[in-house]
Enzyme design. Sequence first.
Site, PDB file in Angstrom:
ATOM      1  N   GLU A   1      12.643 -58.267  49.933  1.00  0.00           N
ATOM      2  CA  GLU A   1      11.831 -57.062  49.928  1.00  0.00           C
ATOM      3  C   GLU A   1      10.404 -57.401  50.304  1.00  0.00           C
ATOM      4  OE1 GLU A   1      12.400 -55.669  45.932  1.00  0.00           O
ATOM      5  OE2 GLU A   1      10.675 -56.757  45.170  1.00  0.00           O
TER       6      GLU A   1
ATOM      7  N   ARG B   1      17.115 -54.156  26.777  1.00  0.00           N
ATOM      8  CA  ARG B   1      16.959 -54.787  25.465  1.00  0.00           C
ATOM      9  C   ARG B   1      15.568 -54.491  24.922  1.00  0.00           C
ATOM     10  NH1 ARG B   1      13.436 -58.621  27.068  1.00  0.00           N
ATOM     11  NH2 ARG B   1      13.728 -59.622  29.081  1.00  0.00           N
TER      12      ARG B   1
END
Length: 490
Positions: free
Chosen positions: A199, A291
Amino acid sequence: MKKILIANRGEIALRIMKTAQKMGIKTVAVYSDVDRNAPHVKFADEAVLLGKAPSSESYLVMDKIIEAAKETGAQGIHPGYGFLSENAEFAKMVTDNGITFIGPKPHAIEVMGNKLAAKEAVKDYSIPMVPGIEEAITDIELAKKIAKKIGFPILIKASAGGGGKGMRVVESIQDLPEQMERAISEAVAAFGDGSVFIEKYVTSPRHIEIQVLADTFGNVVHLFERECSVQRRHQKVVEEAPSSVLTPEIRKAMGEAAIKVAKACDYVGAGTVEFLLDADKNFYFLEMNTRLQVEHPVTELITDLDLVEQQIKIARGELLEFTQDQLSIKGHALEVRVYAEDPLDNFLPSIGTLSTYIKPEGSGVRVDDGFEQGMPIPIYYDPMLSKLITYGKNRAEAIQLMIKAIDNYKIEGVSTTLPFGKFVCEHEAFQTGNFDTHFVKDYYNPEHLIKEFAMEKEIAAEVGLKLYLDNLKGVKVPRNASSNWKKNRN
């Protein structure tokens, strides 16, 4: 849920247990043989030995953790962060055994655990993404074509990566073959998956993340942002909330985008959506961490919410007690991660025993840790000793509290990153908010700390000399002078 097992160690295990205790829930600790006398083991209501020190023989052995939960009658398992916290197989194993996993569904972990799968999941939600290729590649010639199309510099990233592993910034096409081979090799070693993607590398980026909470009834809210731009080796070391650069409009837009990401994977529980913010205040979706984050305390302080408590309530099937409109930012919080690392030697791990360990105290100061004075630092795990957090009515106050707290944090026996944390807090770029993820590269040099230490020694020597000279000027009794008291006492 009357009893939960915490499948982790150290400060995060202890932090979770404290909330569980507050909620009237009993706790079960698991530990390796080197952690037998650790604070989290002593604090828990029960403790189960998993195995030897290496995590592959203890904290990563899923069968042993499930068995420990069954033996102790734990109805839920909280994974903390690290270890098995983002392992979809473990989450499924927990639920398949009739135990509640205090976290998202296995599907969400699996989708968001792969950066390419995550991009695919959110592509229909009009969420800005960094230009690049959205498929894994290993072909260097294809990589060259992609790089030429999007323009240098580019970023090669491991699809299954995290923590800066399998990540390479490439400035020119000549460097591409070597850097790609290195990224693939590192990804295989770290994750067992060599797939990488390319990217556009965002220059002067800031790392902004949004905390989200989602219940099982489809309600999703965001708890505003955390600024995590001060990093070393692509890992965060100083975090704060809120960011000093977000306008209310950008904050609202990023929060709404984060909620869309959570809904895209049917998310449940506490999660974090990470973005890059460029110099023009354009933001791009980076990834989602499924998380509890290391830096969650700064969000807790500015929202007055206990995120672990929210995780447990959601896992019990409870409805979120608040809506987005009822949430607001109060004050400013700052976190410095305290690692057993030497900031004078490229942040290499420092091994030893905590011969002195005295924590700072006072209003607006919080320390999340899992160590005590006299404990050795195990070489088998992450070298983070604690998280030092300060809270003030504004950013300037939080920074000054942090500087004072660092000065009052006494650790001897190992080198720590506390001096580096103080360097950051005292630097003009940080204090003015004019910094990005290149802060360490642009401003930090071990020579800065060496000079500071030398200056402190010089000042100490001068103070010592002055005290000595002042002492000489005082009235002295001759060493061999006779005493009338002695002579006349009889």
